[in-house]
Motif scaffolding. Structure first.
Motif: not given
Length: 496
Positions: A45-72
Motif C-alpha cells: 500500500d505504501i509503494l502504491v501511494a508512492l506512485g507504483k503501479l498496483p499490478t507491478a507491486v502485486v506481481k513481485e514475488p517477494l517476502t515481507a522482509t524484502a518488501m519492507w526493505m524496498i519500501t524503506t
C-alpha cells in the motif's frame, strides 16, 4: 510519532489527511487496504501511494522482509519527511511496530490516524515509540513540526560580456526544450547556423536558434567562472602584439615549436581556426581542465529530449567558446558513440516516471536511470561504487580515462537515491558497486528493466567497449579573448 485520535471517525479528518498527500513535497498519506492484515500488504500500500503501479507491486514475488526493505529504500530515496497512515486502529501490532521502524530508518515523521477509542495504555501497544497524542481538530493532521530549510539559489557568475538573450527569450528557450524539433543539418560550428537557416522553416529555425543562443550565453557564464580563463584575460589584457603576430615573449619561439602547437588546430576546422584574430606563436595550446569542460557540456545537454536539441546546444556552446578564443572540438557523428544528450531514449521527466511507476526494485530502477543519464556503457556503469554518488544524488562520478562528474536531472535523482538507500540498508560499504546487480552480465538485466518500462535500448549502447563522445572531445586555446579585455576584467568578480 504523532497519534491523531478521531474516535468519531469524522469524515473531515480523513479528507484532510488524504488531502495532505503530496509526494513531491515529502508528504505521503496512505489508506491501507481494508480487510488485509498481511505484513507485506501494508508495504505494498505504501509503494502504491508512492506512485507504483498496483499490478507491478502485486506481481513481485517477494517476502515481507524484502518488501519492507524496498519500501524503506523508496521512502528514503523520494525524501518523504511526513508519513500519514489512516485506519491505524485496524492494523495489527506487528504492522504498527514495523511502521515505527520504517520511520526510524527513513528519518521521517510518522502520524497515525486512530479512528476509534484509544487503548488504555499506548505504551503496551507501541512500547518502543515516543508518542504524542492529539485529539481530532487540535492540529492539522499532516503538519510538519520542523520544515526543512529552503535552499538558496547560488549567485550566477556575472558574464564577461553582455548576455545575448533577454529574460523573455531565455524563458522561450526553456519552452523549446519541451517541444519537438526537426532534424538539423550535420555541419561544423562555422556553418551550422547558416545551414540551419537555409534548411529549416522560419518557425523551426527560430526554435533552434533559441537553443543555439542560450548555449552561447551558457558558455560565457562557464568561462566567466573558470579560473584558467580569468587568468588568461588578466594576462592578455596588456599584451603587445607585434606586426609578425607574435607576442613580445614569443618572438624567439622556434618555428618547429610553432608548427608543433599548430597540430592541435589541424582538425575539422583546419584553416578557418588559423584565421582567428589575435593569433600568436604561443597559440594554439590545449585547455588543461578537461574535467571542467566535460562537466559543462554534460550539464548543458543532459536534459535534451532529442538529438536535434543536443546538436543545437553543442554548436551554440562551440560558437560561444570561439568568441572567447577557445576551440571546442566535438567528434564527428557523436550520436553513433552515445553519451549524454545522445542516449536513446533520453531521460525525460516522462521516462523517469515510467521507470518509477513500473519498477519496484530500487537497484534496477537506479541502474536504468543512471544508464540513460550518463550514456556510459553497461560495463563502466557496473564499476561505479556507492561513494561516487553525491549526497543529494545530483552527480554520479566515474573514472574513465579521466574523472567525469555526470549530472543527474532533478526529476531522476530519487531513483539513484533509492538505489543507494537500498544498498545502505543491506549494510554495503561505500566502495561497493551498488548498481551492478541492476545491470547484469552484458547489460541483460538493464535491457530487461527497460523492456518492463516499455522502453527499447539501442543494442550498441550496451557494448562494454564503447567510449562516449565526450572522451573524444578536445578543447584548446586558438586566439586571445576578443571581448574588450579592460571591460571584462573590471566587470568579472571571478577574476578579481
Amino acid at each position: 510519532m504523532t497519534v491523531v485520535v478521531d474516535a468519531d471517525d469524522d469524515y473531515h479528518i480523513t479528507r484532510a489527511a488524504l488531502g495532505a498527500h503530496d509526494v513531491a513535497n515529502g508528504v505521503l498519506a496512505v489508506h491501507p487496504t481494508v480487510g488485509v492484515s498481511a505484513m507485506a500488504a501494508l508495504a505494498q500500500d505504501i509503494l502504491v501511494a508512492l506512485g507504483k503501479l498496483p499490478t507491478a507491486v502485486v506481481k513481485e514475488p517477494l517476502t515481507a522482509t524484502a518488501m519492507w526493505m524496498i519500501t524503506t529504500a523508496w521512502v528514503i530515496g523520494m525524501d518523504i519527511r511526513q508519513l500519514v497512515i489512516l485506519r491505524a486502529h485496524r492494523l495489527p501490532r506487528p504492522a504498527l511496530a514495523r511502521l515505527v521502524q520504517l520511520a526510524a530508518d527513513a528519518n521521517t515523521s510518522l502520524t497515525l490516524v486512530w479512528h476509534a477509542r484509544p487503548p488504555a495504555r499506548w505504551e503496551g501497544l507501541l512500547p518502543t515509540a515516543t508518542i504524542r497524542i492529539l485529539q481530532a481538530g487540535a492540529a492539522p493532521v499532516a503538519a510538519d513540526e520542523q520544515q526543512p530549510p529552503v535552499a538558496a539559489f547560488a549567485d550566477v557568475p556575472e558574464q564577461q560580456c553582455s548576455p545575448l538573450m533577454s529574460k523573455q527569450r531565455q524563458e522561450q528557450a526553456r519552452l523549446v526544450m519541451c517541444q519537438a524539433l526537426p532534424e538539423v543539418p550535420q555541419s561544423n560550428v562555422l556553418h551550422f547556423r547558416a545551414n540551419a537557416f537555409r534548411a529549416l522553416s522560419r518557425e523551426d529555425f527560430a526554435r533552434v536558434d533559441l537553443l543555439y543562443t542560450s548555449a552561447m550565453d551558457a558558455a560565457c557564464a562557464f568561462l566567466s567562472a573558470h579560473p584558467d580563463y580569468c587568468k588568461e584575460i588578466q594576462t592578455s589584457a596588456g599584451v603587445d602584439l607585434h606586426g609578425d603576430g607574435k607576442e613580445s615573449g614569443d618572438r624567439d619561439v622556434p618555428d618547429g615549436q610553432v608548427a608543433e602547437r599548430l597540430k592541435f588546430a589541424l582538425d575539422d576546422l583546419a584553416v578557418q581556426v588559423g584565421g582567428l584574430p589575435s593569433a600568436s606563436a604561443s597559440l594554439p595550446r590545449p585547455w588543461e581542465d578537461r574535467e571542467a569542460i566535460a562537466r559543462f557540456v554534460t550539464e548543458l545537454v543532459v536534459a535534451a529530449p532529442s538529438h536535434a536539441h543536443t546538436v543545437a546546444l553543442l554548436h551554440g556552446a562551440q560558437a560561444g567558446f570561439l568568441l572567447h578564443g577557445i576551440h571546442l572540438v566535438i567528434p564527428a557523428n557523436p550520436e553513433k558513440l552515445g553519451g549524454p544528450g545522445f542516449v536513446d531514449p533520453p531521460l525525460t521527466p516522462a521516462v523517469a516516471e515510467q521507470i518509477r511507476s513500473h519498477i519496484i526494485d530500487p537497484v534496477r530502477a537506479g541502474a536504468l536511470a543512471a544508464f540513460l543519464a550518463t550514456g556510459l556503457s553497461a560495463w563502466w556503469l557496473s564499476l561505479i561504487s556507492m561513494c561516487r554518488l553525491a549526497p543529494d544524488a545530483s552527480i554520479l562520478r566515474a573514472y574513465t580515462p579521466f574523472k567525469i562528474g555526470y549530472p543527474i536531472p532533478l526529476w531522476a535523482r530519487d531513483l539513484l537515491a533509492a538505489a543507494r538507500a537500498f544498498a545502505v540498508l543491506q549494510n554495503c560499504d561505500d566502495d561497493e558497486r551498488f548498481l551492478a546487480t541492476g545491470i547484469g552480465v552484458g547489460g541483460q538485466t538493464l535491457a530487461d528493466t527497460a523492456q518492463r518500462c516499455g522502453l527499447n535500448l539501442r543494442e550498441f549502447m550496451l557494448d562494454g567497449h564503447r567510449d562516449d563522445w565526450r572522451l573524444q572531445m578536445r578543447c584548446f586555446w586558438v586566439a586571445l579573448p576578443f571581448h574588450p579585455r579592460d571591460h571584462a576584467v573590471r566587470r568579472s568578480p571571478a577574476c578579481t
